[in-house]
Design an enzyme around this catalytic site. Structure first.
Site, PDB file in Angstrom:
ATOM      1  N   SER A 164      66.947  34.412  66.104  1.00 16.62           N
ATOM      2  CA  SER A 164      66.111  34.777  67.095  1.00 16.62           C
ATOM      3  C   SER A 164      64.718  34.623  66.933  1.00 16.62           C
ATOM      4  O   SER A 164      64.278  34.633  65.990  1.00 16.62           O
ATOM      5  CB  SER A 164      66.582  36.074  67.812  1.00 16.62           C
ATOM      6  OG  SER A 164      65.408  36.696  68.488  1.00 16.62           O
ATOM      7  N   TYR A 220      66.393  44.988  64.532  1.00 18.01           N
ATOM      8  CA  TYR A 220      66.995  43.646  64.940  1.00 18.01           C
ATOM      9  C   TYR A 220      65.843  42.601  64.462  1.00 18.01           C
ATOM     10  O   TYR A 220      66.270  41.657  64.031  1.00 18.01           O
ATOM     11  CB  TYR A 220      66.986  43.635  66.700  1.00 18.01           C
ATOM     12  CG  TYR A 220      67.377  42.184  67.182  1.00 18.01           C
ATOM     13  CD1 TYR A 220      68.812  41.989  67.235  1.00 18.01           C
ATOM     14  CD2 TYR A 220      66.583  41.173  67.669  1.00 18.01           C
ATOM     15  CE1 TYR A 220      69.132  40.690  67.506  1.00 18.01           C
ATOM     16  CE2 TYR A 220      67.141  40.151  68.245  1.00 18.01           C
ATOM     17  CZ  TYR A 220      68.430  39.984  68.253  1.00 18.01           C
ATOM     18  OH  TYR A 220      68.788  38.501  68.640  1.00 18.01           O
TER      19      TYR A 220
END
Ligand code: NAP
Length: 278
Positions: A164, A220
Site C-alpha cells: 500500500s 498498518y
C-alpha cells in the site's frame, strides 16, 4: 501447448483478492482461492464457477495458522505438483472506524497532521495493531517461505505481494530508521523482526511520536513498510523468482469502508486529511 500455470491468492474471497482471482482465471491460470472463512470462500468460488470460470478452486486457510499453511502446501503438491504464482493479498487494517459517516465524508484517507481530528472517528487499539503486524508481516512472510520449494518447481515463478502507499517511508519521521529500511544491502530479516518488536513496544508505551513512527493507521503503515523491505530481501535472495510488491491504488472495498477517495476540491473539515501530493 502452453503448460498450465497455477496460482494461490490469499484473501481471495472478497475485495481486491476476488478480482485478482477472476482476472487470473480469465487469463487461463488455474486459481486456488484462499479464504479463512469456509462458507464465504466457497460462495466466491461458486460465483466465479457459474460465470464460466471453472478453473478456480477453494482452499481454506487462516494465514496466521502455520499448520493450515502446511496443509495447503501438501494439497498443492499432491494435486498440481508445483506453484507458479503466489499472490499475498490478505491483510488487516489494524484500526476500528467509530464513525463510519464521518470517515466516509472525510474521504477515508488520513494523514498524521490531522490526528487530533480523528479521535472520535477512528481507534487504533494495541491488540488490533499487534494482530495487523502478525497477519500482514509475519504471516505473509511465513506463507511466502512455505511456498518457495513449490515455486522453485515452476519454469517462471513469481510472487506478488499487495502492499500500500501507506507503506511508503514518507509516513516515517525517523530518518535513521528510514535509511535502515532502505539499505537493502545491509538489512536482514532478523533486523526487520527487531524493528517490528521495537514498533510494538513503542505503540504500547505511547512513544510513537517520540521515536518518529507514523502517527495514524500506524500498525498498518509499519506492516506494509516492513513488507516492502522484506519483499526486496526476497528478490535479492531468490534471483530466479520474480518477486514484486504493488500498491493497487485506492479501491472501494470493505477495508476502505466503501469510501470513495475524494479530490482536493471536496475537502470538508475532517477530510483535509487528504493524501499529500508528494
Ligand atoms: N482497498 C484499498 O484501497 C487498498 C489500498 C492499498 C492496498 N490495499 C491492500 O490490498 C489488499 C486487499 O485489500 P482489500 O481492500 O480487498 O481488503 P478487504 O476487502 O478487507 O479484504 C481483505 C481480505 O484479507 C483476508 N484476510 C485478512 N486476514 C486474514 C487471515 N488471517 N487469513 C486469511 N485471510 C485473511 C480477508 O478474509 P476474511 O473475509 O476472512 O476477513 C479478506 O479476504 C490488502 O493487502 C490491502 O492492504 C488495499
Amino acid at each position: 501447448m502452453e503448460e498450465q500455470r497455477y496460482a494461490i491468492v490469499t484473501g481471495g474471497n472478497r475485495g481486491i483478492g476476488l478480482e485478482i482471482c477472476r482476472q487470473l482465471a480469465l487469463n487461463g491460470v488455474y486459481v486456488i482461492l484462499i479464504s479463512r472463512n469456509q462458507s464465504r470462500g466457497e460462495e466466491s468460488v461458486e460465483k466465479l464457477n457459474v460465470s464460466s470460470l471453472s478453473n478456480v478452486v477453494f482452499h481454506q486457510l487462516d494465514i496466521n495458522d502455520p499448520s493450515s499453511i502446511a496443509c495447503l502446501a501438501e494439497f498443492v503438491q499432491t494435486r498440481f505438483g508445483k506453484l507458479d504464482i503466489l499472490i499475498n493479498n490478505a491483510a488487516e487494517i489494524g484500526m476500528i472506524i467509530h464513525d463510519d459517516k464521518e470517515f466516509r465524508d472525510g474521504g477515508g484517507f488520513v494523514v498524521d497532521e490531522k490526528k487530533h481530528l480523528l479521535t472520535n472517528i477512528i481507534g487504533e487499539p494495541y491488540e488490533l495493531g499487534e494482530k495487523c503486524l502478525k497477519t500482514n508481516s509475519y504471516a505473509t512472510k511465513t506463507i511466502t517461505e512455505s511456498f518457495i520449494p513449490l515455486l522453485q518447481l515452476s519454469k517462471s515463478p513469481r510472487i506478488v505481494t499487495v502492499t500500500s502507499i501507506y507503506g511508503d517511508l514518507y509516513w516515517f519521521h525517523n530518518e535513521k530508521l528510514k535509511a535502515e529500511l532502505q539499505d537493502i544491502d545491509n538489512l536482514t530479516e532478523e533486523r526487520i523482526d527487531e524493528i517490528i518488536q521495537w514498533f510494538l513496544s513503542d505503540f504500547k508505551d505511547g512513544k510513537l511520536q517520540k521515536n518518529g513512527w507514523p502517527l495514524t493507521v500506524s500498525a498498518y503503515k509499519v506492516s506494509k513498510a516492513v513488507l516492502n523491505a522484506y519483499t526486496r530481501l526476497m528478490a535479492r535472495k531468490y534471483e530466479n523468482i520474480l518477486v514484486n510488491c504493488l500498491h493497487p491504488g485506492y479501491v472501494i472495498t470493505d477495508m476502505t469502508s466503501h469510501t470513495r477517495l475524494i479530490n482536493k476540491t471536496q475537502i470538508s473539515p475532517f477530510s483535509s486529511t487528504i493524501m499529500p501530493s508528494t
